[in-house]
Design a protein around this motif. Structure first.
Motif, PDB file in Angstrom:
ATOM      1  N   ASP A 165       5.570  -1.112   7.182  1.00 49.09           N
ATOM      2  CA  ASP A 165       4.168  -1.229   6.775  1.00 49.09           C
ATOM      3  C   ASP A 165       3.531  -2.192   7.765  1.00 49.09           C
ATOM      4  O   ASP A 165       3.796  -3.391   7.736  1.00 49.09           O
ATOM      5  CB  ASP A 165       4.101  -1.762   5.340  1.00 49.09           C
ATOM      6  N   ILE A 223       3.659   3.177   7.868  1.00 50.07           N
ATOM      7  CA  ILE A 223       2.293   3.007   7.369  1.00 50.07           C
ATOM      8  C   ILE A 223       1.480   2.268   8.423  1.00 50.07           C
ATOM      9  O   ILE A 223       1.817   1.143   8.802  1.00 50.07           O
ATOM     10  CB  ILE A 223       2.274   2.227   6.047  1.00 50.07           C
ATOM     11  N   THR A 224       0.426   2.914   8.899  1.00 49.77           N
ATOM     12  CA  THR A 224      -0.444   2.310   9.914  1.00 49.77           C
ATOM     13  C   THR A 224      -1.802   1.951   9.305  1.00 49.77           C
ATOM     14  O   THR A 224      -2.142   2.402   8.207  1.00 49.77           O
ATOM     15  CB  THR A 224      -0.664   3.274  11.090  1.00 49.77           C
ATOM     16  N   PHE A 225      -2.586   1.151  10.063  1.00 48.82           N
ATOM     17  CA  PHE A 225      -3.854   0.677   9.525  1.00 48.82           C
ATOM     18  C   PHE A 225      -5.045   0.854  10.469  1.00 48.82           C
ATOM     19  O   PHE A 225      -6.145   0.468  10.121  1.00 48.82           O
ATOM     20  CB  PHE A 225      -3.737  -0.800   9.119  1.00 48.82           C
ATOM     21  N   GLY A 257       0.601  -3.441   8.306  1.00 46.63           N
ATOM     22  CA  GLY A 257      -0.521  -4.312   7.997  1.00 46.63           C
ATOM     23  C   GLY A 257      -0.106  -5.761   7.812  1.00 46.63           C
ATOM     24  O   GLY A 257       1.058  -6.064   7.535  1.00 46.63           O
ATOM     25  N   SER A 286      -5.270   2.598   5.356  1.00 52.06           N
ATOM     26  CA  SER A 286      -3.844   2.874   5.561  1.00 52.06           C
ATOM     27  C   SER A 286      -3.562   4.374   5.638  1.00 52.06           C
ATOM     28  O   SER A 286      -4.216   5.184   4.979  1.00 52.06           O
ATOM     29  CB  SER A 286      -3.008   2.245   4.443  1.00 52.06           C
ATOM     30  N   VAL A 330       0.836  -1.200   0.000  1.00 48.87           N
ATOM     31  CA  VAL A 330       0.000   0.000   0.000  1.00 48.87           C
ATOM     32  C   VAL A 330       0.874   1.255   0.000  1.00 48.87           C
ATOM     33  O   VAL A 330       2.020   1.236   0.457  1.00 48.87           O
ATOM     34  CB  VAL A 330      -0.962   0.024   1.206  1.00 48.87           C
ATOM     35  N   SER A 358      -6.167  -1.423   1.135  1.00 55.78           N
ATOM     36  CA  SER A 358      -5.426  -0.184   1.419  1.00 55.78           C
ATOM     37  C   SER A 358      -6.295   0.895   2.056  1.00 55.78           C
ATOM     38  O   SER A 358      -5.776   1.926   2.499  1.00 55.78           O
ATOM     39  CB  SER A 358      -4.822   0.366   0.120  1.00 55.78           C
TER      40      SER A 358
END
Length: 291
Positions: free
Chosen positions: A99, A240-242, A101, A283, A7, A280
């Motif tokens: 990332d 990158i967080t979710f 996720g 994100s 993503v 995505s």
């Protein structure tokens, strides 16, 4: 095989400001999507993943692309990056990406326990060989108060109290051993009480169990703190967080530490990316420079 689609790929790589022969850490290798782009730009990458299967998949993929001469796979959780860097790299690195996720294969795999539809397991460990605590143990043995702490702190589940009572009643009938049964128990509660939700009712409970099993929040905090010590001054970091809990940890870190924030507001995926890759949609990318 179908590889996991990374993503915010271009945005996160752009914010790393890749330079040929500079050294980077991909703290969450997954299937290697972000690492492959760094390697194509001439960077040297140490790719970390706690999941041995993902490490194998990414390493094979990178070798097939003939990009492995500047790649080192590392089977290790990112919570101890500094000790690895001090021992093996012996210099600060030029950039770091994470990332947070799950890979698509982890989310959908049978006998891993991450999936609502898993008929065999409710394990949720990223690395069963090095971890002992499972989601099955938590859901079947933890007290009301302990479950309440997990579901409210990590999942912000609004109906934690009645849901926990419902889960405890069900586990007293027979142990909850599969993701499928746990998801059905949660969905049944929502259905019986006519509660409508845009997401699957099981989402927040599964998320909170996964965070608890893999100590995700505390490990993220350690990763951010270690970035100050292992990335060179003027080096870039992309995270990158979710979900809101992860993003809150990153945001608080940026406020509390002397780093240069590269994007004042988190970058979200475009509508086109969400259309092409629905995973995505939640994100968020935050990037900063070490000073």
């Amino acid at each position: 095989m179908n590889f996991h689609t990374p993503v915010l790929l271009q945005e996160s790589i752009d914010n790393l400001s890749i330079k040929p022969n500079n050294v980077y850490i991909d703290a969450t290798l997954g299937h290697g999507g972000h690492t492959i782009e760094i390697l194509k730009l001439g960077g040297f990458v140490y790719g970390f993943d706690q999941d041995p299967l993902n490490l194998k998949i990414a390493s094979g993929r990178i070798k097939e692309l003939n990009l492995n001469s500047k790649f080192v796979p590392v089977h290790q959780n990112f919570n101890s990056l500094k000790s690895f860097v001090d021992k093996n790299i012996k210099n600060k690195v030029d950039g770091l990406i994470a990332d947070l996720g799950l890979s698509q294969n982890q989310q959908t795999a049978t006998n891993r326990g991450f999936s609502f539809n898993d008929p065999l397991s409710i394990d949720m460990r990223l690395d069963p060989k090095s971890q002992t605590l499972t989601a099955e143990e938590i859901i079947n043995t933890y007290s009301f108060d302990d479950l309440y702490q997990i579901f409210t702190k990590f999942g912000q589940e609004l109906y934690s109290k009645p849901l926990i009572l419902h889960i405890i009643r069900q586990r007293q009938k027979s142990p909850i051993k599969t993701g499928q049964r746990l998801a059905d128990i949660i969905r049944q509660y929502y259905q019986d009480h006519h509660i409508k939700t845009k997401i699957d009712p099981a989402t927040k409970i599964f998320l909170s169990l996964r965070i608890a099993v893999n100590q995700e929040n505390s490990n993220l905090q350690k990763l951010l703190e270690q970035s100050l010590d292992i990335v060179k001054p003027r080096g870039h970091v992309s995270i990158i967080t979710f979900h809101s809990g992860e993003d809150r940890i990153v945001k608080q870190f940026l406020v509390q530490n002397s780093v240069k924030i590269l994007v004042q507001k988190p970058i979200k995926p475009s509508q086109q990316e969400i259309k092409n890759n629905p995973l995505s949609r939640s994100s968020l990318l935050r990037s900063y420079k070490i000073v």
